[in-house]
Design an enzyme around this catalytic site. Sequence first.
Site, PDB file in Angstrom:
ATOM      1  N   GLU A 256      -3.683   5.961   1.451  1.00  0.00           N
ATOM      2  CA  GLU A 256      -3.512   4.569   1.820  1.00  0.00           C
ATOM      3  C   GLU A 256      -4.720   4.135   2.644  1.00  0.00           C
ATOM      4  O   GLU A 256      -5.152   4.845   3.547  1.00  0.00           O
ATOM      5  CB  GLU A 256      -2.217   4.425   2.625  1.00  0.00           C
ATOM      6  CG  GLU A 256      -1.819   3.020   2.932  1.00  0.00           C
ATOM      7  CD  GLU A 256      -0.417   2.933   3.506  1.00  0.00           C
ATOM      8  OE1 GLU A 256      -0.180   2.033   4.322  1.00  0.00           O
ATOM      9  OE2 GLU A 256       0.428   3.774   3.150  1.00  0.00           O
TER      10      GLU A 256
ATOM     11  N   LYS B 121       0.820  -1.224   0.000  1.00  0.00           N
ATOM     12  CA  LYS B 121       0.000   0.000   0.000  1.00  0.00           C
ATOM     13  C   LYS B 121       0.848   1.266   0.000  1.00  0.00           C
ATOM     14  O   LYS B 121       0.606   2.193  -0.780  1.00  0.00           O
ATOM     15  CB  LYS B 121      -0.924   0.019   1.222  1.00  0.00           C
ATOM     16  CG  LYS B 121      -1.974  -1.064   1.248  1.00  0.00           C
ATOM     17  CD  LYS B 121      -2.895  -0.925   2.443  1.00  0.00           C
ATOM     18  CE  LYS B 121      -2.229  -1.212   3.765  1.00  0.00           C
ATOM     19  NZ  LYS B 121      -1.835  -2.616   3.945  1.00  0.00           N
ATOM     20  N   THR B 122       1.811   1.322   0.899  1.00  0.00           N
ATOM     21  CA  THR B 122       2.600   2.546   1.040  1.00  0.00           C
ATOM     22  C   THR B 122       3.378   2.847  -0.240  1.00  0.00           C
ATOM     23  O   THR B 122       3.405   3.980  -0.718  1.00  0.00           O
ATOM     24  CB  THR B 122       3.558   2.433   2.236  1.00  0.00           C
ATOM     25  OG1 THR B 122       2.783   2.283   3.429  1.00  0.00           O
ATOM     26  CG2 THR B 122       4.428   3.668   2.361  1.00  0.00           C
TER      27      THR B 122
END
Length: 464
Positions: free
Chosen positions: A165, A121-122
């Site tokens: 996110e 995600k990051t």
Amino acid sequence: MTTAIPPAMERPHFIGVGGAGMSGIAKLLAQRGARVGGSDSRESETVAALRAVGVDVRIGHRADQLAPDASCVVVSSAIRQDNPELVEAAGRALPVIHRAEALAALMAGTRAVAVAGTHGKTTTTSMLAVSLTALGLSPSYAIGGDLDAPGSNAAQGTGGLFVAEADESDRSFHHYRPEVAIVLNVELDHHANYASMDEIHESFETFVERVRPGGTLVVNADQEGARELTSRLTGRAGLNIVTYGEAPDADVRVVRLLPKGLTSEVTVVIDGGELTFDVAVPGRHYAHNAVAALAAGVAAGVPAADLARALGGYTGVRRRLQPKGEAAGVRVIDSYAHHPTEMAADLEAIRSGAGEGRVLVVFQPHLFSRTKELATEMGQALALADSCLVLEIYPAREDPIPGVTSELIIESARVHGATVEAVAEMDAVPDTVAGIARPGDLVLTMGAGDVTELGPRILARLAP
């Protein structure tokens, strides 16, 4: 694009404001003009960065640190109910807002892109945010990690796009209403909150149901859990589904992936034509993250060729295979990987770029619950390294579980053929590494806890 301060958040107080997710929201509110206060357990570079944008951060947790005119208290799932500031808020009948609710309020009135998945995600969020910024689109963004400096995990832009996110760990991503959603992968994790894969899939389905009518889901065509999610969603009215990956049926298909040491080159077929661009971080999984970002940006209306070119200029995010330096011919890289899939992917990527040198890992397990459920798989992943040092479990928000220690991982690693050693104290790691490493080796510090602090200390110890 709206830059209004959400109701009740003109004078917010953040408990644990130095956390990756919390600090970004606090920064965004401060940039919108809110008078933001908060507390954290210790001083940090992130705390200093927050103070630089006007956030009043106090160290320690005490009831008297909650300002008399505070309008609400913002918390994450890590904050315990007996926190004195939270108890004080209850006594004053102040609104208590989860960080995801606060972020959702900031995203209201924007064209939101929410990036979800068990891992990646990051990196994917940062790839998209950096690329949109490079194209002059001035997105707002909130990322679970810093781009290049403490406090760079969020920014208030002037454009209409907001990239965020979306954290599935506590189901808080159910608060968002994105125009475009990305699902990178769906795997069993966060064992304190999910008992089965079916619960995980139900949670991701709820997240996707929140996509605005006519919006788009960008989803991995290669990963088993993501494909299962797609099958559950096929035919859902008002939802456009765009798949990506190496699968022959992917809508955005990866047709070539060429490793180039610690970078790679990826070619995709999109809208009937081929696009080739560089990815400045190594490994197949990072290339796939870039393709997900490309597909999502195109779904939001950004020309594919422009976005591919901008993605080629992305240089990474802190703690995602971040080079820390070199001393005595030994390179040190830092990795946030803590789930076995992430660990294996990062080790395979590093292996491909390590040349003739050995890969030495310093691993810190994260959470007792994760270790209990995934120790065998963690040990199997560590066997991809030439030598491993395993630290004690970083507890984060959890209490110990009887019988759950790093030894479970060490035993599994040895069964899978790894050369592994337990190190009880972090202070012993630099000397231990110095006794093992030789010129040409690569040292990877790995884990979601404070193992990241060891990189500079290892380099200082190795230096002549």
